[in-house]
Design an enzyme around this catalytic site. Structure first.
Site, PDB file in Angstrom:
ATOM      1  N   ASP A   4      27.506   8.337 -50.458  1.00 33.08           N
ATOM      2  CA  ASP A   4      26.537   7.796 -50.948  1.00 33.08           C
ATOM      3  C   ASP A   4      26.811   7.326 -52.326  1.00 33.08           C
ATOM      4  O   ASP A   4      27.101   8.025 -53.492  1.00 33.08           O
ATOM      5  CB  ASP A   4      25.388   8.728 -51.286  1.00 33.08           C
ATOM      6  CG  ASP A   4      24.143   7.866 -51.602  1.00 33.08           C
ATOM      7  OD1 ASP A   4      24.143   6.877 -52.336  1.00 33.08           O
ATOM      8  OD2 ASP A   4      23.039   8.478 -51.127  1.00 33.08           O
ATOM      9  N   HIS A  20      12.348   6.266 -31.013  1.00 29.74           N
ATOM     10  CA  HIS A  20      11.946   6.305 -32.583  1.00 29.74           C
ATOM     11  C   HIS A  20      10.875   7.234 -32.733  1.00 29.74           C
ATOM     12  O   HIS A  20       9.675   6.994 -33.208  1.00 29.74           O
ATOM     13  CB  HIS A  20      11.389   4.924 -32.656  1.00 29.74           C
ATOM     14  CG  HIS A  20      11.421   4.645 -34.465  1.00 29.74           C
ATOM     15  ND1 HIS A  20      11.995   3.433 -34.637  1.00 29.74           N
ATOM     16  CD2 HIS A  20      11.331   5.158 -35.417  1.00 29.74           C
ATOM     17  CE1 HIS A  20      11.768   3.262 -36.021  1.00 29.74           C
ATOM     18  NE2 HIS A  20      11.693   4.457 -36.652  1.00 29.74           N
ATOM     19  N   GLU A  67      13.618  -2.861 -30.360  1.00 27.95           N
ATOM     20  CA  GLU A  67      12.820  -1.814 -30.080  1.00 27.95           C
ATOM     21  C   GLU A  67      11.634  -2.664 -29.472  1.00 27.95           C
ATOM     22  O   GLU A  67      11.054  -3.329 -29.993  1.00 27.95           O
ATOM     23  CB  GLU A  67      12.314  -1.052 -31.189  1.00 27.95           C
ATOM     24  CG  GLU A  67      13.406  -0.206 -31.659  1.00 27.95           C
ATOM     25  CD  GLU A  67      13.155   1.107 -32.774  1.00 27.95           C
ATOM     26  OE1 GLU A  67      12.053   0.969 -33.038  1.00 27.95           O
ATOM     27  OE2 GLU A  67      14.230   1.589 -33.192  1.00 27.95           O
TER      28      GLU A  67
END
Length: 531
Positions: A172, A281, A262
């Site tokens: 990160d 999801h 999706e």
């Protein structure tokens, strides 16, 4: 005043009840209804609440001329054109913390299912089979998890992984070493993490920089026994490359909850592969998370509409209701100074600089935004607000900067606004008196003292006798009442003087031209600073 809040997608009832219980808010629920009904409701809407189903495009925003807030009941905002919303002065909000636990638990659940072969064993049992050897799995204890993105969800996943006895490494670029130490995570470059990890789990937003972050080249870096978990955004992974890597047994498997398209098409290659778990999801789909999301986002919408609280806004970071209340008089003064400064320059503004003098560390950026908002509103730019002021300035080629330092002598809190054009500069300054009301205290090098409200006439003249009388006579003859007259001169004799004059109305019928023709007067400017 009643604010209409339009609900475009289904959200939990708890948040809707919160809005409905607020007398100043009218709720219009369009969830599950035709698009045409949503567009009609948006015509008078102050706020729009969506989940992931409704795409908020620039075109849809044209249907909502009064919109002030778009609220995403969830984390990601990739279904919202944030730039178009910002350009129109609309705050975009989300609820990044409400689904942290649910999303992290789902990632760990997928991982456990994958390494212990739970879905396939359960399916075999439903078929009447009993085959223990075929479904032998692996422990998590002692393995290395690589967490890509150590925000709220990634950080919680790291904590859960350590509870299972895993070693945790992370990537990160925005994480401080102190936070990494707190999470007990060793930070690594991404490619090194991929080489070391037995599990790679993704928890970053989808941006241009992170699109296909896991591609064919990076999949080749992973161990042949390593597995990939993605509960963040489908676009982070090149799905075709992932399918090839699993099919060729170059990695050990994958557990995927999110997809580039999706719903995932029935013919998608990932649907046909072994060692792959797919869920539709579901990471945030728990009763607890949906209730938290609903209450949190609806509360944020209420506070934004009624108190101006933008603390949940992605495109106006750090502007909370408490901050707005605390800085209210200062921001109002800054807007008015921006308007006054514009009246004093010639030609297009190329740069604005705002000086904050005071002790409130949170003030400089909002003060800059408010001053630029005032400047742009005086230029008749509509709509303009704290949300879009800096963006519009940049689009118009206006550079902006802020400085922080000591206040003007004799005051605790001051704001200075300097404008630059191709033909010169102007600077004005104001101060808060008693932390409640503002005064204009400086115009360029001249010390003045005038209330920043209504019509302000600024006159530069030779410092000779008789000018004040001539100005008063001209204004009186035109029926213009003078509310305050502040004459300022520099310390050195023989220099010019400046007058800041509060008048009760605009100067019409050639009065400005008449003043400009007075031989001793060099410049006349009129500014409207607002009621």
């Amino acid at each position: 005043m009643t604010h209409r809040v339009v609900i475009a997608d289904r959200v939990a009832d708890a948040g809707l009840r919160l809005l409905a219980a607020t007398p100043e808010i009218e709720v219009t629920n369009c969830a599950g209804k035709p698009r045409e009904e949503l567009e009609r409701a948006l015509a008078g809407a102050a706020a729009l609440v969506v989940r992931s189903e409704t795409r908020v495009t620039a075109e849809l925003l044209t249907r909502a001329p009064q919109l002030r807030v778009i609220a995403r009941a969830g984390t990601g905002v990739d279904n919202i054109d944030v730039h178009a919303a910002t350009r129109r002065g609309v705050a975009v909000m989300n609820t990044p913390g409400a689904n942290t636990v649910s999303a992290a638990e789902h990632a760990m659940g997928l991982l456990l299912g994958l390494v212990r072969h739970i879905p396939w064993a359960a399916e075999a049992m439903r078929r009447g089979e009993w085959d223990r050897k075929r479904f032998e799995g692996r422990e998590l204890r002692g393995k290395t998890m690589g967490v890509v993105g150590l925000g709220r969800i990634g950080g919680h996943v790291a904590q859960l992984a350590r509870a299972f006895g895993m070693q945790v490494v992370g990537h990160d670029p925005y994480l401080s070493p102190e936070r990494a130490a707190e999470l007990q995570v060793r930070l690594l470059p991404l490619d090194q993490l991929l080489r070391q990890a037995d599990v790679v789990t993704l928890h970053v937003a989808h941006t241009e920089q992170t699109h296909h972050l896991i591609n064919a080249e990076r999949l080749k870096l992973m161990k042949p026994t390593a597995v990939l978990v993605n509960t963040a955004r489908g676009e982070l992974v090149d799905e075709a490359a992932l399918a090839d890597a699993i099919r060729d047994q170059r990695i050990g498997g994958a557990a995927i909850d999110v997809f580039a398209v999706e719903p995932l098409p029935p013919e998608a290659p990932l649907r046909r592969l072994d060692r792959v778990i797919l869920t539709p999801h579901l990471a945030a789909s728990t009763a607890e998370a949906q209730e938290r999301v609903s209450v949190e986002i609806c509360g944020a919408v209420r506070d934004a509409l009624l108190a101006g609280d933008l603390s949940f806004a992605l495109n106006v970071p750090g502007i909370s209701g408490d901050l707005l209340r605390r800085l209210g008089p200062l921001l109002d003064l800054s807007r008015r100074l921006g308007r006054l400064a514009l009246a004093l320059v010639d030609g297009p503004v190329t740069a604005v600089e705002v000086d904050y003098g005071g002790r409130d560390e949170a003030a400089p950026r909002p003060v800059l935004m408010a001053a630029v908002e005032g400047l742009l509103s005086a230029m008749n730019v509509e709509p303009v607000s704290l949300v879009n002021a800096l963006l519009i300035a940049e689009e118009r080629g206006i550079r902006h900067a802020r400085r922080t330092g000591a206040p003007e002598p004799g005051f605790e809190t001051t704001v200075g606004v300097s404008l630059e054009t191709a033909r010169g500069r102007a600077r004005v300054a104001g101060a808060l008196v008693g932390n409640s009301h503002g005064r204009v205290i400086r115009i360029d090098d001249y010390h003045v003292d005038v209330a920043p409200e209504g019509w302000i006439l600024v006159i530069r003249n030779r410092d000779v006798p008789g000018v004040i009388g001539r100005v008063g006579t001209l204004l009186g003859g035109a029926g213009i009442n003078i509310g305050a007259y502040h004459q300022a001169r520099l310390d050195l004799a023989g220099h010019d003087a400046l007058a800041a004059i509060a008048v009760d109305q605009a100067l019409m019928n050639g009065v400005l031209d008449a003043l400009a023709k007075v031989p001793e007067i060099q410049q006349v400017r009129l500014a409207y600073l607002g009621a």
